[in-house]
Design a protein around this motif. Structure first.
Motif, PDB file in Angstrom:
ATOM      1  N   ARG A  50      47.551  45.457  45.341  1.00  0.00           N
ATOM      2  CA  ARG A  50      46.092  45.442  45.277  1.00  0.00           C
ATOM      3  C   ARG A  50      45.580  46.147  44.021  1.00  0.00           C
ATOM      4  NH1 ARG A  50      44.575  41.458  48.641  1.00  0.00           N
ATOM      5  NH2 ARG A  50      45.341  41.756  50.764  1.00  0.00           N
ATOM      6  N   LEU A  51      46.203  47.250  43.659  1.00  0.00           N
ATOM      7  CA  LEU A  51      45.763  47.985  42.481  1.00  0.00           C
ATOM      8  C   LEU A  51      45.989  47.175  41.215  1.00  0.00           C
ATOM      9  CD1 LEU A  51      44.651  50.533  41.188  1.00  0.00           C
ATOM     10  CD2 LEU A  51      46.980  51.495  41.209  1.00  0.00           C
ATOM     11  N   ALA A  52      47.178  46.555  41.105  1.00  0.00           N
ATOM     12  CA  ALA A  52      47.470  45.722  39.936  1.00  0.00           C
ATOM     13  C   ALA A  52      46.535  44.518  39.881  1.00  0.00           C
ATOM     14  CB  ALA A  52      48.928  45.273  39.959  1.00  0.00           C
TER      15      ALA A  52
ATOM     16  N   LEU B 179      43.480  44.388  41.068  1.00  0.00           N
ATOM     17  CA  LEU B 179      42.163  44.860  40.651  1.00  0.00           C
ATOM     18  C   LEU B 179      42.103  44.997  39.133  1.00  0.00           C
ATOM     19  CD1 LEU B 179      39.351  45.950  41.277  1.00  0.00           C
ATOM     20  CD2 LEU B 179      40.375  48.209  41.615  1.00  0.00           C
ATOM     21  N   ARG B 180      43.150  45.585  38.550  1.00  0.00           N
ATOM     22  CA  ARG B 180      43.196  45.723  37.093  1.00  0.00           C
ATOM     23  C   ARG B 180      43.197  44.359  36.409  1.00  0.00           C
ATOM     24  NH1 ARG B 180      48.015  50.219  37.277  1.00  0.00           N
ATOM     25  NH2 ARG B 180      46.707  52.076  37.673  1.00  0.00           N
ATOM     26  N   THR B 181      43.969  43.434  36.968  1.00  0.00           N
ATOM     27  CA  THR B 181      44.023  42.083  36.403  1.00  0.00           C
ATOM     28  C   THR B 181      42.672  41.397  36.512  1.00  0.00           C
ATOM     29  OG1 THR B 181      46.371  41.867  36.930  1.00  0.00           O
ATOM     30  CG2 THR B 181      45.138  39.832  36.586  1.00  0.00           C
TER      31      THR B 181
ATOM     32  N   VAL C  39      39.727  42.701  36.515  1.00  0.00           N
ATOM     33  CA  VAL C  39      38.812  43.253  35.506  1.00  0.00           C
ATOM     34  C   VAL C  39      39.063  42.602  34.154  1.00  0.00           C
ATOM     35  CG1 VAL C  39      38.190  45.331  34.215  1.00  0.00           C
ATOM     36  CG2 VAL C  39      38.471  45.447  36.701  1.00  0.00           C
ATOM     37  N   ARG C  40      40.327  42.420  33.807  1.00  0.00           N
ATOM     38  CA  ARG C  40      40.663  41.788  32.527  1.00  0.00           C
ATOM     39  C   ARG C  40      40.232  40.321  32.510  1.00  0.00           C
ATOM     40  NH1 ARG C  40      44.169  44.694  29.279  1.00  0.00           N
ATOM     41  NH2 ARG C  40      44.824  42.784  28.231  1.00  0.00           N
TER      42      ARG C  40
ATOM     43  N   ARG D 142      36.549  39.876  31.995  1.00  0.00           N
ATOM     44  CA  ARG D 142      36.161  40.142  30.606  1.00  0.00           C
ATOM     45  C   ARG D 142      36.760  39.126  29.634  1.00  0.00           C
ATOM     46  NH1 ARG D 142      37.573  46.295  29.480  1.00  0.00           N
ATOM     47  NH2 ARG D 142      36.383  45.871  27.583  1.00  0.00           N
TER      48      ARG D 142
ATOM     49  N   HIS E  89      42.597  38.542  29.467  1.00  0.00           N
ATOM     50  CA  HIS E  89      43.808  38.561  30.290  1.00  0.00           C
ATOM     51  C   HIS E  89      45.017  37.951  29.598  1.00  0.00           C
ATOM     52  CE1 HIS E  89      41.287  35.064  31.045  1.00  0.00           C
ATOM     53  NE2 HIS E  89      42.368  34.362  31.290  1.00  0.00           N
TER      54      HIS E  89
ATOM     55  N   THR F 143      48.456  39.724  29.565  1.00  0.00           N
ATOM     56  CA  THR F 143      48.588  40.631  30.701  1.00  0.00           C
ATOM     57  C   THR F 143      49.947  40.439  31.358  1.00  0.00           C
ATOM     58  OG1 THR F 143      46.209  40.625  31.117  1.00  0.00           O
ATOM     59  CG2 THR F 143      47.628  41.291  32.940  1.00  0.00           C
TER      60      THR F 143
END
Length: 314
Positions: free
Chosen positions: A249-251, A253-255, A257-258, A261, A264, A267
């Motif tokens: 889930r954390l990864a 979320l970071r993905t 966001v990219r 924007r 990605h 990534t």
């Protein structure tokens, strides 16, 4: 269908002369119906314009083909990406020189946004008589689940957890959230989303992965102005492919966001490619939507038809 040159590419269509005859096909359900009265009043009484209405995608395709064969120079659609894809399909299948006009009244209007078209209804209707034309590719989607075996896709095909987002959106959600309704529905799908095994082939290069989301983009945006393919050119004979594998889930979320924007590419873990032919092998739990409308689950093949339709641009 349009006549091929013999190499699989379609002939560019020549320009029309004089004042064009314009048929505007209105989907009154697009975008929660917010722009229906505006379209009706703006088209009414205009010389050379005729307004016809239909909410059903298959009906829009048939109406577009019929209008093109009746001799209309431009067949425009007042609707969202799903309506736009349906009308583009009708024009291509008509085998005529009719152009596609765009009056963006949908929720996301991603294809119009990617082309840089005016998103204001009044300006878009004025632009339908523009002499400027841009030739655009389409994707042909083949699957035994599609009536007739194939359907054309203009902007993007989205698979995996994004494949059912259109079904998750209600009319109330569309009215309240506008283009952000896709993001709102997507977050709900993301919470319960499961990565599904697929085999992906891009111009013969194969990948096997557990996939959360797969985007095949002809245009720059999908899912309500999300720049999945910021460098996409809908006239280059290729689609941009973004495959998001299963991750924490954390990864994720970071993905996300990219992706939001448009940064990605590169990534870690993502598959980002371009190609002219894409084959997806998956079971029936892997759904696709085409231009924002859910159409097919399981295995499917996508091939680019270069410059298959001419779009009127300001």
């Amino acid at each position: 269908r349009p006549v091929s040159r013999g190499d699989g590419a379609y002939q560019p269509l020549s320009a029309t002369s004089g004042s064009p005859r314009i048929c505007v096909l209105l989907n009154p359900a697009s975008g929660g119906g917010r722009q229906v009265s505006s379209v009706r009043s703006l088209v009414a009484g205009r010389t050379g314009f005729e307004l016809r209405e239909c909410e059903d995608a298959a009906g829009l395709t048939d109406m577009a083909a019929a209008a093109a064969r009746e001799g209309f120079d431009r067949v425009a659609v007042a609707g969202g990406d799903g309506s736009l894809g349906a009308v583009a399909s009708g024009i291509v299948m008509s085998g005529t020189q009719a152009r596609l006009g765009v009056v963006p009244t949908g929720t996301g209007n991603d294809f119009a946004r990617g082309l840089g078209l005016d998103l204001q209804v009044s300006s878009a209707i004025e632009a339908l008589a523009s002499p400027r034309i841009r030739s655009i590719d389409v994707m042909r989607c083949r699957s035994p689940q599609i009536p007739g075996g194939e359907r054309l896709c203009l902007n993007a095909a989205v698979g995996g957890l994004g494949g059912r987002i259109g079904d998750a959106m209600t009319e109330r959600m569309s009215r309240r959230w506008g283009r952000f309704a896709y993001l709102r529905a997507g977050l709900a799908e993301l919470i319960s989303g499961v990565a599904l095994p697929i085999d992906l082939s891009v111009d013969g290069q194969r990948f096997s992965l557990d996939c959360l989301m797969l985007v095949l983009a002809n245009g720059r945006f999908a899912g309500g102005a999300i720049p999945f393919a910021p460098a996409a050119d809908p006239s280059d004979g290729r689609v941009d492919i973004v495959a998001i594998p299963g991750m924490s889930r954390l990864a994720l979320l970071r993905t996300a966001v990219r992706v939001l924007r448009g940064r990605h590419d590169g990534t870690r873990g993502l598959i980002v490619r371009t190609g002219s032919s894409v084959h997806v092998e998956a079971d029936s739990s892997f759904w696709f939507n085409l231009d924002g409308e859910t159409w097919v689950s399981g295995s499917a093949r996508f091939d680019v038809i270069p410059k298959a339709v001419d779009v009127v641009v300001p």
